[in-house]
Design an enzyme around this catalytic site. Structure first.
Site, mmCIF file in Angstrom:
data_model
loop_
_atom_site.group_PDB
_atom_site.id
_atom_site.type_symbol
_atom_site.label_atom_id
_atom_site.label_comp_id
_atom_site.label_asym_id
_atom_site.label_seq_id
_atom_site.Cartn_x
_atom_site.Cartn_y
_atom_site.Cartn_z
ATOM 1 N N ILE A 118 0.867 -1.178 0.000
ATOM 2 C CA ILE A 118 0.000 0.000 0.000
ATOM 3 C C ILE A 118 0.904 1.229 0.000
ATOM 4 O O ILE A 118 2.080 1.143 0.363
ATOM 5 C CB ILE A 118 -0.988 0.020 1.197
ATOM 6 C CG1 ILE A 118 -0.263 -0.083 2.535
ATOM 7 C CG2 ILE A 118 -2.036 -1.055 1.069
ATOM 8 C CD1 ILE A 118 -1.198 -0.033 3.754
ATOM 9 N N ASP A 119 0.369 2.356 -0.428
ATOM 10 C CA ASP A 119 1.178 3.560 -0.590
ATOM 11 C C ASP A 119 1.725 4.067 0.741
ATOM 12 O O ASP A 119 1.171 3.801 1.809
ATOM 13 C CB ASP A 119 0.356 4.676 -1.245
ATOM 14 C CG ASP A 119 -0.096 4.302 -2.653
ATOM 15 O OD1 ASP A 119 0.617 3.536 -3.309
ATOM 16 O OD2 ASP A 119 -1.161 4.787 -3.069
ATOM 17 N N LYS A 120 2.795 4.836 0.659
ATOM 18 C CA LYS A 120 3.465 5.396 1.839
ATOM 19 C C LYS A 120 2.478 6.077 2.792
ATOM 20 O O LYS A 120 2.472 5.807 3.990
ATOM 21 C CB LYS A 120 4.527 6.402 1.382
ATOM 22 C CG LYS A 120 5.168 7.192 2.516
ATOM 23 C CD LYS A 120 6.107 8.267 1.975
ATOM 24 C CE LYS A 120 6.649 9.117 3.118
ATOM 25 N NZ LYS A 120 7.533 10.203 2.630
ATOM 26 N N THR A 131 -0.765 5.874 2.903
ATOM 27 C CA THR A 131 -1.985 5.114 3.201
ATOM 28 C C THR A 131 -1.691 4.236 4.413
ATOM 29 O O THR A 131 -0.642 3.604 4.479
ATOM 30 C CB THR A 131 -2.388 4.237 2.000
ATOM 31 O OG1 THR A 131 -2.638 5.073 0.871
ATOM 32 C CG2 THR A 131 -3.631 3.419 2.302
ATOM 33 N N ARG A 158 -7.154 6.044 -5.612
ATOM 34 C CA ARG A 158 -6.860 7.467 -5.806
ATOM 35 C C ARG A 158 -7.166 7.896 -7.241
ATOM 36 O O ARG A 158 -7.736 8.963 -7.480
ATOM 37 C CB ARG A 158 -5.392 7.730 -5.454
ATOM 38 C CG ARG A 158 -5.061 7.364 -4.010
ATOM 39 C CD ARG A 158 -3.569 7.247 -3.747
ATOM 40 N NE ARG A 158 -2.909 8.539 -3.768
ATOM 41 C CZ ARG A 158 -1.598 8.678 -3.641
ATOM 42 N NH1 ARG A 158 -0.812 7.617 -3.459
ATOM 43 N NH2 ARG A 158 -1.064 9.884 -3.663
#
Length: 344
Positions: free
Chosen positions: A152-154, A156, A257
């Site tokens: 998962i993104d930084k 998030t 997103r």
């Protein structure tokens, strides 16, 4: 088409390739330092100019200076004497919030701000640095990243499953590939959603002009992206923003997103996709101050990986995990709830 290999290929001069791009056919002439600013995450213009001065930036295998103007189909390579830092993994004693653990796997609740794996600009302090400190002999995935089944993104927060054995890595990776795992995210998005629920289907790929973003490709351009499906459902309407649940059928980079922006509901405070601006609401100074305060409380995109479900690789049992919405996001929701209630 533009590509980014970021490999450790060596040439005869003992140089390592860190980035590689092929300039799109529609590119207008542009200084190479400005061009690379759009394509290399966390790069500053000074660093790019210094690399050019040192002869580290090549176009069509010839070193160029920072004022070189890129042309369509130019092949750009950034070469250094050291291998990319992301391949130099160092164990780091970073605490982990472990939700569940057994001999085969562990489930982690990742905090916002932690990068999952090392990459350009983030060479330490990542989840992988922590994992290799706390666990020995984690299996590598297809990208040589120990333990990682998905990411998962930084900025998030939320749940990730990590494989501890080769069998678990293979079994869990197959579930994510076959879309049999279950993932639900909670997000705050700009605007009051028209429908109570719906599905976004749109092929996702790299943005042609900004490689730090992804975008939706439709119609004749579909082949430029990969199929992506997001199911959403309104949890609560909060005036100029909406709290939504998003279930992923596919797992593309930045999928929620990108899909939410595509339907006109960019994630709240998602700087990369324009959500850090006031996209809905009034022009009153008081409202602007209210939103700025919300941004300070939640200094990241409003996205949390709340639930995760998968079949255990050894027992075959379907396991489900849930984690509460983190404090920063919860405070932001409550502020919007109060604002929406008192401005009706």
């Amino acid at each position: 088409m533009t590509t980014d290999t970021t490999t450790t290929d060596q040439n005869d001069d003992e140089l390592f390739e860190h980035h590689s791009f092929v300039v799109d056919k529609g590119q207008t002439p542009l200084r190479i330092d400005k061009y690379l600013m759009n394509f290399i995450e966390n790069a500053t213009r000074n660093k790019i100019q210094a690399a050019a001065k040192d002869g580290s930036i090549y176009v069509n295998d010839i070193p160029v200076k920072q004022n070189y103007k890129v042309k369509p189909f130019d092949k750009i390579r950034v070469l250094f004497e050291h291998p990319p830092y992301e391949y130099l993994l160092t164990p780091e004693d970073i605490p982990l919030d472990i939700v569940y653990e057994d001999e085969e796997l562990l489930v982690i609740n990742k905090s916002a701000g932690m990068v999952v794996h090392p990459g350009h600009g983030n060479y330490s302090g990542t989840l992988i640095n922590a994992l290799i400190y706390h666990f020995e002999n984690l299996p590598n995935n297809s990208s040589e990243r120990p333990g990682l089944v998905h990411r998962i993104d930084k900025d998030t927060s939320g749940l990730l499953v990590v494989a501890k054995t080769e069998h678990a890595m293979t079994h869990l990776s197959k579930q994510f590939f076959n879309k049999t795992s279950e993932r639900e995210y909670v997000a705050i998005v700009w605007g009051n959603m028209t429908e109570d629920e719906g599905t976004v289907e749109g092929h996702i790929g790299r943005h042609p002009k900004n490689r730090l973003q992804n975008t939706v490709f439709e119609g004749d351009d579909e082949d430029k992206g990969k199929p992506a499906i997001t199911h959403y459902k309104v949890i609560e309407r909060l005036g100029y923003v909406t709290l939504v649940s998003c279930k992923l059928e596919t797992g593309r980079t930045h999928q929620i997103r990108v899909h939410m922006k595509h339907i006109g509901h960019t994630l709240f405070n998602d700087e990369r996709y324009g959500g850090e601006r006031i996209l809905k609401g009034t022009t009153f100074t008081k409202y602007k101050q209210f939103v700025e305060n919300c941004f300070k409380i939640l200094p990241r995109q409003a996205l949390h990986a709340k639930t995760l479900g998968f079949e255990h690789p050894k027992t075959g049992e379907f396991m489900s995990f849930d984690t509460p919405i983190p404090e920063d996001m919860q405070q932001c929701i409550e502020k919007w709830r109060h604002y929406a209630t008192h401005t009706k």
